[in-house]
Design a protein around this motif. Sequence first.
Motif, PDB file in Angstrom:
ATOM      1  N   ASN A  46       0.833  -1.195   0.000  1.00 45.14           N
ATOM      2  CA  ASN A  46       0.000   0.000   0.000  1.00 45.14           C
ATOM      3  C   ASN A  46       0.867   1.244   0.000  1.00 45.14           C
ATOM      4  O   ASN A  46       2.012   1.230   0.464  1.00 45.14           O
ATOM      5  CB  ASN A  46      -0.969   0.011   1.189  1.00 45.14           C
ATOM      6  N   SER A  48       0.280   5.501   0.838  1.00 44.36           N
ATOM      7  CA  SER A  48      -0.640   6.518   1.346  1.00 44.36           C
ATOM      8  C   SER A  48       0.035   7.876   1.422  1.00 44.36           C
ATOM      9  O   SER A  48       1.212   7.975   1.807  1.00 44.36           O
ATOM     10  CB  SER A  48      -1.145   6.148   2.749  1.00 44.36           C
ATOM     11  N   GLY A 222      -4.321   9.756   6.759  1.00 45.44           N
ATOM     12  CA  GLY A 222      -3.821   9.148   5.537  1.00 45.44           C
ATOM     13  C   GLY A 222      -4.915   8.707   4.583  1.00 45.44           C
ATOM     14  O   GLY A 222      -5.984   8.261   5.005  1.00 45.44           O
ATOM     15  N   GLY A 224      -4.922   6.426   0.816  1.00 43.76           N
ATOM     16  CA  GLY A 224      -4.059   5.760  -0.146  1.00 43.76           C
ATOM     17  C   GLY A 224      -4.733   4.584  -0.830  1.00 43.76           C
ATOM     18  O   GLY A 224      -5.937   4.357  -0.699  1.00 43.76           O
TER      19      GLY A 224
END
Length: 231
Positions: A46, A48, A222, A224
């Motif tokens: 991931n 972010s 965050g 993302g």
Amino acid sequence: MHIPSENTDKLLDSNKSFLKVILLITVLICSGNLSRIIAQPGYGTNVSGVLAVPIGKNSGIYNTGFGALAGFYYDLDKKFRIELKLGYITLGLDGEEFNKKLQEANAGSSSLTGSSNAIPVIVSFQLITPGSGTRFYGLIEAGIYTYWSRAKGTYFPGDGEVPIDRSEFRSEAGFSVGGGALFPLSEELNLDVNIRYTFVQDSEYLNLGNTTLSHSQVLLFGVGINWFFPL
């Protein structure tokens, strides 16, 4: 060997039921719906972007910052995930607010610019709700934050002026607690929205008139993209 007709009927019915189950599973696998019905453990990555809001002691002398976090994770099972994260976060110094703090302490005045930049290396443990659709999670994180802090300008103690040009590298331990939600965009992609409270061991990198440049607490917001690959 002769099989009584009653047993033959039961055997045929059993075979038909078995074939129906096999057919149903085959259709689900081919349509991709099985992964939606049963949350599978897996691995992924991931990325972010984060908005960093300083809080706590000395928070007023820093501007809201920004940064990014990237990680690789592995699902231990359907509910537990472990992740290694690397990031970059920067907070700019608010020179006007620092000058006000000096004046309130009768410690002279200053004209400074600067920033505090962190590179965190974090191990994250996450508890995630299983199932399909939107999934929620809580997290606990711990790691090392390597800082590059700088301040440049002039300090006026009241009887002259002192040029300031200070740059420092240091590493501090830190931890975070928080949570978030994963909103499915496709089979493999999720929108990741999260918030975490981060505390890093406090250490000053500049002291003028007993007024210090340091910080230890920040809220990170965050957003993302999370890539998931089932095992």
